[in-house]
Design a protein around this motif. Structure first.
Motif, short mmCIF file in Angstrom:
data_model
loop_
_atom_site.label_atom_id
_atom_site.label_comp_id
_atom_site.label_asym_id
_atom_site.label_seq_id
_atom_site.Cartn_x
_atom_site.Cartn_y
_atom_site.Cartn_z
N ALA A 296 -28.03 -54.78 -1.45
CA ALA A 296 -28.82 -53.56 -1.61
C ALA A 296 -27.94 -52.37 -1.99
CB ALA A 296 -29.60 -53.27 -0.32
N ALA A 297 -26.77 -52.26 -1.38
CA ALA A 297 -25.86 -51.16 -1.71
C ALA A 297 -25.37 -51.27 -3.15
CB ALA A 297 -24.68 -51.14 -0.74
N PHE A 298 -24.93 -52.46 -3.55
CA PHE A 298 -24.44 -52.64 -4.92
C PHE A 298 -25.56 -52.38 -5.91
CE2 PHE A 298 -20.72 -54.19 -3.02
CZ PHE A 298 -19.75 -54.48 -3.97
N SER A 299 -26.73 -52.91 -5.65
CA SER A 299 -27.87 -52.69 -6.56
C SER A 299 -28.23 -51.22 -6.63
CB SER A 299 -29.08 -53.51 -6.09
OG SER A 299 -28.80 -54.89 -6.17
N SER A 300 -28.17 -50.53 -5.50
CA SER A 300 -28.48 -49.10 -5.48
C SER A 300 -27.48 -48.30 -6.30
CB SER A 300 -28.50 -48.58 -4.04
OG SER A 300 -29.57 -49.15 -3.33
N VAL A 301 -26.19 -48.62 -6.17
CA VAL A 301 -25.17 -47.92 -6.95
C VAL A 301 -25.37 -48.18 -8.44
CG1 VAL A 301 -22.69 -47.84 -7.47
CG2 VAL A 301 -23.47 -47.75 -5.10
N MET A 302 -25.66 -49.43 -8.79
CA MET A 302 -25.85 -49.73 -10.22
C MET A 302 -27.08 -49.02 -10.78
SD MET A 302 -24.57 -53.64 -10.67
CE MET A 302 -24.75 -54.35 -9.04
N ARG A 303 -28.15 -48.95 -10.01
CA ARG A 303 -29.35 -48.24 -10.49
C ARG A 303 -29.08 -46.75 -10.54
NH1 ARG A 303 -32.66 -47.11 -13.96
NH2 ARG A 303 -34.58 -46.14 -13.27
N ALA A 304 -28.39 -46.22 -9.52
CA ALA A 304 -28.05 -44.78 -9.53
C ALA A 304 -27.18 -44.47 -10.75
CB ALA A 304 -27.34 -44.41 -8.24
N HIS A 305 -26.26 -45.36 -11.10
CA HIS A 305 -25.44 -45.16 -12.29
C HIS A 305 -26.31 -45.02 -13.53
CE1 HIS A 305 -23.36 -46.77 -15.88
NE2 HIS A 305 -22.41 -45.96 -15.46
N GLN A 306 -27.31 -45.88 -13.66
CA GLN A 306 -28.21 -45.82 -14.82
C GLN A 306 -28.93 -44.47 -14.87
OE1 GLN A 306 -30.58 -49.26 -13.92
NE2 GLN A 306 -29.44 -50.57 -15.32
N ILE A 307 -29.41 -44.02 -13.72
CA ILE A 307 -30.14 -42.74 -13.66
C ILE A 307 -29.21 -41.59 -14.00
CG2 ILE A 307 -31.32 -41.14 -12.10
CD1 ILE A 307 -32.35 -43.72 -10.60
N MET A 308 -28.03 -41.58 -13.38
CA MET A 308 -27.06 -40.49 -13.62
C MET A 308 -26.61 -40.49 -15.07
SD MET A 308 -24.74 -40.73 -10.21
CE MET A 308 -25.30 -40.09 -8.64
N TYR A 309 -26.30 -41.66 -15.59
CA TYR A 309 -25.83 -41.75 -16.97
C TYR A 309 -26.90 -41.25 -17.94
CZ TYR A 309 -22.86 -43.27 -20.76
OH TYR A 309 -22.05 -43.27 -21.86
N SER A 310 -28.14 -41.58 -17.66
CA SER A 310 -29.25 -41.13 -18.51
C SER A 310 -29.35 -39.60 -18.52
CB SER A 310 -30.55 -41.76 -18.03
OG SER A 310 -31.62 -41.29 -18.78
N ARG A 311 -29.19 -38.99 -17.34
CA ARG A 311 -29.24 -37.52 -17.27
C ARG A 311 -28.10 -36.89 -18.07
NH1 ARG A 311 -29.77 -35.11 -11.51
NH2 ARG A 311 -29.92 -33.24 -12.78
N VAL A 312 -26.90 -37.42 -17.90
CA VAL A 312 -25.74 -36.90 -18.62
C VAL A 312 -25.91 -37.11 -20.12
CG1 VAL A 312 -23.26 -37.27 -19.00
CG2 VAL A 312 -24.15 -37.07 -16.66
N ASP A 313 -26.34 -38.30 -20.50
CA ASP A 313 -26.53 -38.62 -21.91
C ASP A 313 -27.54 -37.70 -22.57
OD1 ASP A 313 -25.83 -40.37 -24.13
OD2 ASP A 313 -27.90 -41.10 -23.98
N SER A 314 -28.61 -37.35 -21.85
CA SER A 314 -29.63 -36.47 -22.44
C SER A 314 -29.09 -35.07 -22.73
CB SER A 314 -30.86 -36.39 -21.53
OG SER A 314 -30.58 -35.64 -20.36
#
Length: 170
Positions: free
Chosen positions: A24-42
């Protein structure tokens, strides 16, 4: 429904309770990375930058003369030299950096920030600070704790070694 919480429930139900929290922790970090990266990329995409390109520009802007050997950039950014070469190629095409021969090491090439590159990195940093970093959606105390937890994990994984603590001068 939180899909990661459901995955954890399923992990436990299938007899993997001892691994469920880490999954759950690893999956959460990976999903958070996707969300954060998307915000930065935008924020960066309209400026013609990716996060990798911004990191190199920002690294160069932090140096005294806006230049670093390509190998040093690779080491400081913790990426393969081929990745730095690719990023430099794209930045050079956009006239944001240029390559120069190293003045004392004939084997090394410097990557040098141009005036346009300095302008672009300042613009991108201001936009990221205003639109993402000052409004991350995570309380300040949690940001500090999260950074500390991840730093301990990164260090234990060999990502970096703790700096030597020198005593204060007498």
């Amino acid at each position: 429904m939180d899909p990661i919480a459901e995955a954890k429930r399923q992990w436990i139900a299938h007899g993997w309770a001892d691994a469920a929290d880490a999954m759950a922790a690893f999956s959460s970090v990976m999903r958070a990375h996707q969300i954060m990266y998307s915000r930065v990329d935008s924020v960066l995409k309209p400026l013609g930058l990716s996060y990798a390109r911004l990191e190199l520009l920002r690294l160069l802007s932090f140096t005294r003369d806006g230049a670093l050997p390509m190998a040093s950039a690779s080491a400081r950014l913790q990426v393969h030299p081929t990745s730095v070469t690719s990023v430099v190629d794209r930045l050079e095409k956009d006239l944001l950096v240029r390559r120069e021969a190293h003045p004392t090491d004939g084997r090394a090439t410097l990557v040098v920030l141009t005036v346009a590159g300095r302008t672009r990195v300042e613009e991108a940093t201001a936009a990221l600070n205003a639109e993402v970093f000052t409004q991350p959606g995570i309380p300040q105390a949690d940001l500090v704790q999260m950074t500390q937890i991840l730093a301990r994990f990164r260090q234990a994984s060999g990502d970096f070694t703790a700096p030597v603590q020198y005593p204060d001068p007498l």
